[in-house]
Design an enzyme around this catalytic site. Structure first.
Site, PDB file in Angstrom:
ATOM      1  N   THR A 241       0.834  -1.179   0.000  1.00  9.34           N
ATOM      2  CA  THR A 241       0.000   0.000   0.000  1.00  9.34           C
ATOM      3  C   THR A 241       0.879   1.243   0.000  1.00  9.34           C
ATOM      4  OG1 THR A 241      -1.831   1.121   1.167  1.00  9.34           O
ATOM      5  CG2 THR A 241      -0.173   0.026   2.533  1.00  9.34           C
ATOM      6  N   CYS A 242       0.263   2.395  -0.265  1.00 10.25           N
ATOM      7  CA  CYS A 242       1.004   3.664  -0.273  1.00 10.25           C
ATOM      8  C   CYS A 242      -0.024   4.794  -0.194  1.00 10.25           C
ATOM      9  CB  CYS A 242       1.877   3.780  -1.529  1.00 10.25           C
ATOM     10  SG  CYS A 242       0.957   3.711  -3.080  1.00 10.25           S
ATOM     11  N   GLY A 243       0.190   5.883  -0.908  1.00 11.00           N
ATOM     12  CA  GLY A 243      -0.764   6.983  -0.880  1.00 11.00           C
ATOM     13  C   GLY A 243      -1.958   6.762  -1.788  1.00 11.00           C
ATOM     14  N   TRP A 270      -3.967   4.683   0.785  1.00 14.14           N
ATOM     15  CA  TRP A 270      -4.335   5.625   1.841  1.00 14.14           C
ATOM     16  C   TRP A 270      -5.360   6.659   1.384  1.00 14.14           C
ATOM     17  CZ3 TRP A 270      -3.823   4.430   6.590  1.00 14.14           C
ATOM     18  CH2 TRP A 270      -4.082   5.378   7.580  1.00 14.14           C
TER      19      TRP A 270
END
Length: 284
Positions: A241-243, A270
């Protein structure tokens, strides 16, 4: 130790010898985060690797989604890349202007839709320019080709699955954002998002997997970052996952290079989790 899947990378010298090869399709997949006063389309028109076609992740997406650059359906993806002149027989080589950021997202998208003949340019445009290799300007196109997409559901995950994973612990979740964003001590670049991370997830900032010139660490060093530094069990399912589902793909690419081919990217990342009113958030 050698990469288990070295075909996922090509070097600048190899690409320089193959820019005129009709079976090699080059894509400029550059993308800038919100708040960055740059335009990737304009920069492409000003300067790109000869033969490169523009691939915009904010164009090849689900047009109905409220979240940024969510994956399209298989038919949409096939139509978009076919219009770029890409067929299932082509080797696709992807780069971006940062050396390594959004190129991995496009690498993952091709694999997600069943195309394994895809590689990232190691070091991207910065390495190409540092070696004084040729660039050109203006838009480039290829004749439309037929591309057939086959969706691999196992390579993507969603909010529901990761919500259930908090209790089950079935998957290891790796977060590619900067450590300060993971800890909740730095603001998110998108407005309206809480700060912090998915409970139980582990911080693996993507920049720690790259050399100073934005090429990838050697295989042994990559494997050590995951196994020794994080204690990752390669036999266990992993999600990244990330932004907004872009740099998470760098973690997936790194794991693929050292032999873990089944990593699932959280597409909403996110941008979805941090905005949802009911999702739990950890800070530390």
């Amino acid at each position: 130790m050698e990469y288990k899947n070295p075909e996922a990378l090509v070097e600048t010298a190899w690409l320089a010898e193959n820019t005129g090869n009709p079976a090699v399709k080059i894509l400029d997949a550059s993308y800038h985060l919100p708040g960055i006063d740059r335009n990737a389309d304009t920069e492409y028109l000003e300067k790109h690797i000869p033969g490169a076609v523009r691939f915009d992740i904010d164009d090849v997406k689900d047009p109905a989604a409220s979240l940024p650059h969510m994956i399209p359906d298989a038919g949409t993806f096939a139509a978009k890349v076919g219009a770029m002149g890409i067929s299932n027989d082509d080797l696709v080589v992807v780069y971006d202007v940062y050396g390594m950021m959004s190129a991995a997202r496009v690498w993952w998208m091709f694999r997600l839709f069943g195309h394994d003949k895809v590689a990232v340019l190691n070091g991207g445009l910065p390495k190409w320019l540092a070696e004084d290799r040729p660039v050109t300007s203006g838009a480039e196109t290829h004749p439309t080709a037929k591309f057939t997409a086959t969706f691999r559901k196992a390579l993507v995950t969603d909010l529901q699955a990761l919500s259930e994973n908090i209790d089950s612990g079935t998957r290891t979740v790796l977060d590619a954002r900067a450590a300060e964003r993971f800890a909740g001590t730095a603001p998110e670049p998108r407005a309206g998002l809480r700060s912090g991370h998915i409970p139980g997830s582990l911080s693996m900032p993507f920049g720690t997997l790259l050399n100073a010139d934005k090429t990838f660490l050697p295989a042994g060093a990559l494997r050590s970052r995951f196994e020794s530094d994080l204690g990752l069990d390669f036999a266990q399912p992993v999600s990244t996952t990330c932004g907004s589902g872009v740099t998470a793909c760098i973690l997936s690419l790194c794991l693929y290079l050292v032999g873990k081919e089944d990593v699932a990217v959280y597409d909403g990342s996110w941008s979805e989790w941090g905005a949802h009113p009911e999702t739990p958030v950890e800070t530390s």
